[in-house]
Design a protein around this motif. Structure first.
Motif, short mmCIF file in Angstrom:
data_model
loop_
_atom_site.label_atom_id
_atom_site.label_comp_id
_atom_site.label_asym_id
_atom_site.label_seq_id
_atom_site.Cartn_x
_atom_site.Cartn_y
_atom_site.Cartn_z
N UNK A 165 0.84 -1.20 0.00
CA UNK A 165 0.00 0.00 0.00
C UNK A 165 0.87 1.24 0.00
N UNK A 166 0.59 2.16 -0.91
CA UNK A 166 1.24 3.47 -0.94
C UNK A 166 0.27 4.48 -0.34
N UNK A 167 0.64 5.04 0.79
CA UNK A 167 -0.23 5.95 1.53
C UNK A 167 0.25 7.39 1.39
N UNK A 168 -0.62 8.28 0.92
CA UNK A 168 -0.28 9.68 0.79
C UNK A 168 -0.23 10.32 2.18
N UNK A 169 0.86 11.02 2.47
CA UNK A 169 1.01 11.63 3.80
C UNK A 169 1.05 13.15 3.76
N UNK A 170 1.40 13.73 2.61
CA UNK A 170 1.51 15.19 2.55
C UNK A 170 0.65 15.77 1.43
N UNK A 171 -0.34 15.00 0.96
CA UNK A 171 -1.18 15.44 -0.15
C UNK A 171 -2.61 15.02 0.12
N UNK A 172 -3.56 15.94 -0.08
CA UNK A 172 -4.98 15.64 0.09
C UNK A 172 -5.61 15.47 -1.28
N UNK A 173 -5.96 14.25 -1.69
CA UNK A 173 -6.51 14.03 -3.03
C UNK A 173 -7.98 14.43 -3.12
N UNK A 174 -8.41 14.79 -4.34
CA UNK A 174 -9.81 15.17 -4.56
C UNK A 174 -10.76 14.00 -4.38
N UNK A 175 -10.30 12.79 -4.69
CA UNK A 175 -11.20 11.63 -4.60
C UNK A 175 -11.27 11.06 -3.18
N UNK A 176 -10.54 11.66 -2.25
CA UNK A 176 -10.60 11.23 -0.86
C UNK A 176 -9.84 9.96 -0.56
N UNK A 177 -9.21 9.34 -1.55
CA UNK A 177 -8.47 8.09 -1.35
C UNK A 177 -7.02 8.41 -1.01
N UNK A 178 -6.55 7.91 0.11
CA UNK A 178 -5.15 8.14 0.52
C UNK A 178 -4.32 6.86 0.46
N UNK A 179 -4.96 5.70 0.44
CA UNK A 179 -4.25 4.43 0.36
C UNK A 179 -4.45 3.78 -1.01
N UNK A 180 -3.33 3.51 -1.71
CA UNK A 180 -3.38 2.93 -3.05
C UNK A 180 -2.60 1.63 -3.07
N UNK A 181 -3.20 0.62 -3.68
CA UNK A 181 -2.60 -0.70 -3.77
C UNK A 181 -1.79 -0.84 -5.05
N UNK A 182 -0.56 -1.35 -4.94
CA UNK A 182 0.30 -1.57 -6.10
C UNK A 182 -0.14 -2.85 -6.81
N UNK A 183 -0.47 -2.74 -8.11
CA UNK A 183 -0.92 -3.91 -8.87
C UNK A 183 0.06 -4.33 -9.95
N UNK A 184 1.03 -3.46 -10.29
CA UNK A 184 2.02 -3.84 -11.30
C UNK A 184 3.20 -2.88 -11.27
N UNK A 185 4.25 -3.27 -12.00
CA UNK A 185 5.49 -2.48 -12.07
C UNK A 185 5.87 -2.30 -13.52
#
Length: 768
Positions: A165-185
Motif C-alpha cells: 500500500x502506498x499511503x499519501x502523507x503530505x497530499x490531500x486528493x480530490x477523490x478522498x483516497x489516501x491508500x493505493x494498492x500496487x498492482x504492477x510495475x
C-alpha cells in the motif's frame, strides 16, 4: 595458417609497443565517445521506437487566437466520446508532481519515501507500449496504481512490491483516497515522457490538474483534413467556443529541430570516431608498407595475395580487438565517474549495458569495413619483389595528406568550440556577485527543507542545532523558485510612465545581507512584515531618476523600501546590462544556512548536523545537507560536465592529430634517409632539410585553418545569436586556436626533424 598469421601479426605489433598502445587507446576513446553520444541522442526521442510513430499525434485546443495544450479531466471525458471517428487510444498524463508517501508492507510496516509521480488514465500504458513486469494487470479500481522499476528498486528489500500500500502523507486528493494498492510495475519507460518517475496515480486524484493528450490517428485522411473536421467538435471554454486540433509527433520533431540537434550531436561523435579510425588504419597500413622487404621475401617463398590479405587482416583484427577491450574499460571508468560526480536527474540514458552493446556493434562494423579497406594496400603491394626494392619511390602520399588535413579540420572545430564554451561560461559565471571568498563559502552549511518530515520537525531540529558551539551565525532563504540560493524568480515592476520591467526576486531572513557580507543601507524589519521590501542600488538609481522615493509598486502592490543593497548573492551581471533585483523578508524557509567558526572543521560539524536531522528524518527520505561550496558545484555540474566533455573530445582530437603527424614524419624520416644523405652531400644546409620535411605539414595546417576558422566563427555566432555573451565576436580565441594547433604540429614534428637534420650521410652509405 591462421594461427601463424596471428603470431606474426602479434610479433609485428609488439615491435612498436608504444605506437600500438596509443593507437588502440585513441580508437577505444573514439568508440566510447560515439557510443555515449549515440545513447544521449537516442534518449532525446525514445518514443520513436513505438510502432506506427508517424500516426501518433498531440492534441491542443484553439479558442479564437489563443492555443493551448493543457486539458482538464472533463475535456478528456468529452473528447473520448466525440473523437472516436478520427483517433483511437486517447492517452492522458499530467505534469510531474512531488510528494511524500508511506509504503505499507503486507506485514504492516511503514516506510516513508519522497516520490515523483504523474496522474494518468488507463490508456496511457498501452499507448506508450510499456512493459509490465507482473503480467498484464492494470488498475481497475480507483485505489489501484502502477509503480516504476525505479521506485521498486528504492525499497530496501527485493521482495515483490505487488500488494503493498502506498499511503499519501503530505497530499490531500480530490477523490478522498489516501491508500493505493500496487498492482504492477513498469519496466521500460520512455525518457521523453517519464524522467525518474516513481508512481502513476489515477487522474481522479486531482480533478482540476492540467493534462496533456496524445492520440493514435486511425483516419485515412491527412492531418489537415482531420483538423478541418475537428473544428466542428466545439465546446465551451471559459465562456468561449473552443475546438481541438492535432499535430503529428513527426511534425513536432521538425518544428523543434530535434532531428537537426540529433544530427549535430551524432556528427560530433562520429568525427572523433572517424579521426581515431583514420589514425588507427594509417598506422597499421604504414607499418605494412614499411615491411616491403619482408613481403618480397614472403612472395619469393610462395606466399600469394590471399596470404598477404590474411596477414594484414590478422594485424587489424588484433588491434581492433585490443581497442574494443580498452573501450570497455574506458566506458566502465567514465560511467562510474559520471554517476559519482554528476547529478542523477536526467542521467537515465547513461546505461553501461547499452553502451557495451553499441561498442560491440561498432567493433563488428569496423571489422567488416576493414575487410574492404585492406584490399587497397594489398593491391598496392601485390607486385612487390626483391628487384623493385632497389628503386626509390617518390610518389606523393595524397591519401595520407588528405586524412591528416581532415583530422586537422576536426581538431580546429573541437578546440575552437571549447574555447567559445569556456569563454562564454567565464563571461557568465565570472560576473556573479560573490562577496564571500572561497574559504568562507566552505564554512557555510546548507540544509534544504526538501521533505515534509524535516519541515514538520524543524523547530526541534533547529533547537538542537542551536546548541552546537561551532555554529556562529544563522540565516535562511525563502522557499520560492527553483533553488532560490542560486537562481531567482521575477516580479513585474510598474514604472511611472506605464511601462513594466522584470526584477529578480530574492526571499529570506532579514539578516541575509549581514550573513553574506552584502553592503546594505537601511533598517532591519521583521521577517513576517510583508509591507517592506529591499531594493538593489540599480533599482534605487532608477527610482531616483523618476523622482520616486520611499515606495515602489511591484505586481500591482505598493511596498515601503526598507533599504538599498549592493546585489543579491550569486546574481549575474552580463556585459553592460545592470542587475536589478528586490528582496522580500520572509519567515518561510527553503534553505537554512549555518556558518561554522573558522577554528572548526566544517565536515565534522556537518556530520553532527546530519546526525541531529536523522533523529527525525528516516533513512528512506532524502536529506540534502551540503556546504555552500559543494552545493554550488552540484548546481553547475551539468554545465561543467558539458565543458569537460568537449575538452576531452578536443584533447582526443589533438592527440590523434599529433600521433598521426608523428607516425607520418617518422615513416618519412626512415624512408627518405638516402634522399637526405644525397642532399647533404650536395651541400644542403640543415635548415633546408628541415623545410623539406616541415613544408607539407605547414601547408596542411594553413589550408585547414583557412577552411575551418571562418566556418567555425560563423557557426558559433549563429548559434549564440540572441544570447548575452560577447566572447564569440572577439579575435582572441582565433589567435589562440592558431597558436595551439601550430604548437601541436611543431611538437609532433620537432624530434624527427631534429634527428634527420643531424643525420650523417656516411652512416647511411655504410648501411648500404
Amino acid at each position: 595458417m591462421i594461427t601463424h598469421y596471428l603470431k606474426v601479426a602479434l610479433r609485428n605489433l609488439l615491435k612498436h609497443k608504444t605506437h600500438s598502445l596509443i593507437s588502440a587507446l585513441c580508437l577505444a576513446i573514439g568508440i566510447v565517445a560515439f557510443s555515449l553520444t549515440y545513447l544521449f541522442v537516442t534518449s532525446m526521442s525514445t518514443s520513436r521506437h513505438l510502432p506506427n510513430y508517424e500516426h501518433r499525434a498531440s492534441l491542443w485546443w484553439q479558442r479564437g487566437d489563443e492555443t493551448r495544450g493543457a486539458f482538464t479531466s472533463d475535456d478528456l471525458n468529452m473528447l473520448s466520446l466525440r473523437l472516436s471517428d478520427w483517433m483511437d487510444t486517447l492517452s492522458a498524463y499530467s505534469s510531474i508532481g512531488k510528494t511524500e508517501v508511506d509504503v505499507i508492507t503486507q506485514e504492516g510496516m511503514n516506510m516513508p519515501y519522497q516520490i515523483d509521480y504523474r496522474l494518468v488514465n488507463k490508456e496511457f500504458y498501452s499507448f506508450y507500449n510499456m512493459e509490465l513486469l507482473y503480467g498484464p494487470q492494470l488498475p481497475v479500481r480507483p485505489d489501484e496504481i502502477v509503480i516504476t522499476q525505479t521506485f521498486a528498486d528504492k525499497m530496501l528489500n527485493k521482495e515483490s512490491p505487488i500488494g503493498k500500500i502506498v499511503q499519501l502523507t503530505s497530499l490531500t486528493p480530490d477523490n478522498g483516497i489516501t491508500n493505493y494498492k500496487i498492482v504492477n510495475v513498469v519496466s521500460a519507460i520512455p525518457d521523453d515522457i517519464i524522467t525518474d518517475i516513481d508512481c502513476f496515480f489515477p487522474l481522479e486524484m486531482d480533478k482540476n490538474c492540467s493534462i496533456s493528450l496524445n492520440a493514435y490517428i486511425t483516419s485515412d485522411e491527412t492531418v489537415s483534413q482531420v483538423n478541418q473536421a475537428l473544428k466542428k467538435v466545439v465546446w465551451e471554454q471559459d465562456g468561449e467556443s473552443a475546438f481541438p486540433q492535432v499535430t503529428l509527433w513527426i511534425d513536432q520533431d521538425r518544428m523543434r529541430n530535434t532531428s537537426y540537434a540529433q544530427f549535430i550531436f551524432l556528427f560530433c561523435g562520429s568525427l572523433i570516431l572517424i579521426s581515431s579510425l583514420i589514425n588507427f588504419l594509417k598506422f597499421t597500413f604504414q607499418m605494412f608498407y614499411a615491411r616491403q622487404h619482408e613481403l618480397a621475401l614472403r612472395k619469393c617463398v610462395g606466399s600469394n595475395t590471399k596470404g598477404l590479405f590474411l596477414l594484414l587482416f590478422a594485424e587489424v583484427f588484433l588491434m581492433l580487438s585490443f581497442a574494443f577491450v580498452l573501450s570497455l574499460i574506458v566506458a566502465e571508468v567514465l560511467v562510474s565517474f559520471a554517476k559519482i560526480y554528476l547529478p542523477d536527474t536526467g542521467m537515465g540514458w547513461l546505461s553501461l549495458a547499452e553502451s557495451y552493446k553499441i561498442q560491440f556493434s561498432i567493433y563488428i562494423f569496423m571489422l567488416f569495413v576493414c575487410l574492404f579497406l585492406i584490399i587497397y594496400p594489398i593491391w598496392r603491394v601485390h607486385k612487390v619483389s626483391i628487384i623493385n626494392q632497389l628503386h626509390i619511390h617518390t610518389r606523393k602520399h595524397l591519401f595520407r595528406s588528405f586524412m591528416i588535413g581532415l583530422q586537422l579540420v576536426i581538431s580546429f572545430f573541437f578546440l575552437g568550440g571549447i574555447f567559445i564554451v569556456h569563454l562564454s561560461y567565464n563571461e557568465l559565471l565570472g560576473n556573479r556577485y560573490e562577496p564571500l571568498n572561497k574559504s568562507e563559502e566552505k564554512q557555510i552549511i546548507t540544509i534544504d527543507m526538501s521533505t515534509q518530515r524535516i519541515r514538520d520537525n524543524w523547530d526541534a531540529i533547529r533547537a538542537e542545532i542551536g546548541e552546537l558551539p561551532e555554529i556562529v551565525e544563522y540565516a535562511s532563504i525563502g522557499n520560492e523558485g527553483f533553488n532560490s540560493l542560486f537562481s531567482y524568480t521575477y516580479i513585474p515592476y510598474s514604472k511611472p510612465d506605464g511601462s513594466t520591467m522584470r526584477l529578480a526576486v530574492g526571499r529570506g531572513s532579514s539578516n541575509y545581507f549581514d550573513f553574506f557580507h552584502i553592503p546594505m543601507k537601511g533598517k532591519a524589519v521583521a521577517n513576517d512584515n510583508d509591507n517592506y521590501v529591499y531594493i538593489n542600488k540599480n533599482v534605487a538609481d532608477s527610482l531616483s531618476k523618476e523622482n520616486m522615493q520611499g515606495n515602489i509598486i511591484l505586481d500591482g502592490k505598493q511596498y515601503q523600501i526598507a533599504g538599498v543593497y549592493e546585489n543579491l548573492y550569486n546574481d549575474i551581471t552580463v556585459g553592460s546590462l545592470p542587475s536589478e533585483s528586490v528582496f522580500f523578508p520572509t519567515h518561510d524557509i527553503g534553505i537554512y544556512l549555518l556558518k561554522v567558526s573558522p577554528s572548526h572543521n566544517t565536515d565534522q560539524v556537518k556530520k553532527k548536523v546530519e546526525a541531529i536531522c536523522r533523529k527525525y528524518v528516516p533513512q528512506t527520505l532524502p536529506l540534502n545537507i551540503s556546504t555552500l561550496n559543494n552545493k554550488q558545484k552540484t548546481i553547475y555540474a551539468l554545465m561543467y560536465a558539458f565543458e569537460l566533455g568537449i575538452w576531452i573530445l578536443a584533447i582526443v582530437s589533438l592527440l590523434l592529430v599529433s600521433l598521426s603527424i608523428y607516425s607520418s614524419i617518422s615513416m618519412d624520416a626512415v624512408q627518405r634517409q638516402k634522399e637526405v644523405a644525397i642532399r647533404k652531400i650536395n651541400g644542403a644546409r640543415p635548415s633546408d632539410i628541415a623545410m623539406q620535411f616541415a613544408k607539407l605539414y605547414i601547408l596542411l595546417f594553413l589550408i585547414a585553418f583557412i577552411l575551418a576558422y571562418p566556418i567555425l566563427r560563423l557557426a558559433m555566432i549563429a548559434s549564440l545569436e540572441g544570447s548575452l555573451t560577447q566572447s564569440v565576436y572577439g579575435w582572441e580565441w582565433g589567435v589562440m586556436l592558431f597558436i595551439v594547433i601550430a604548437s601541436v604540429i611543431a611538437i609532433s614534428t620537432a624530434w624527427q626533424i631534429k634527428r634527420i637534420m643531424r643525420l650523417n650521410p656516411a652512416d647511411v652509405i655504410r648501411k648500404e
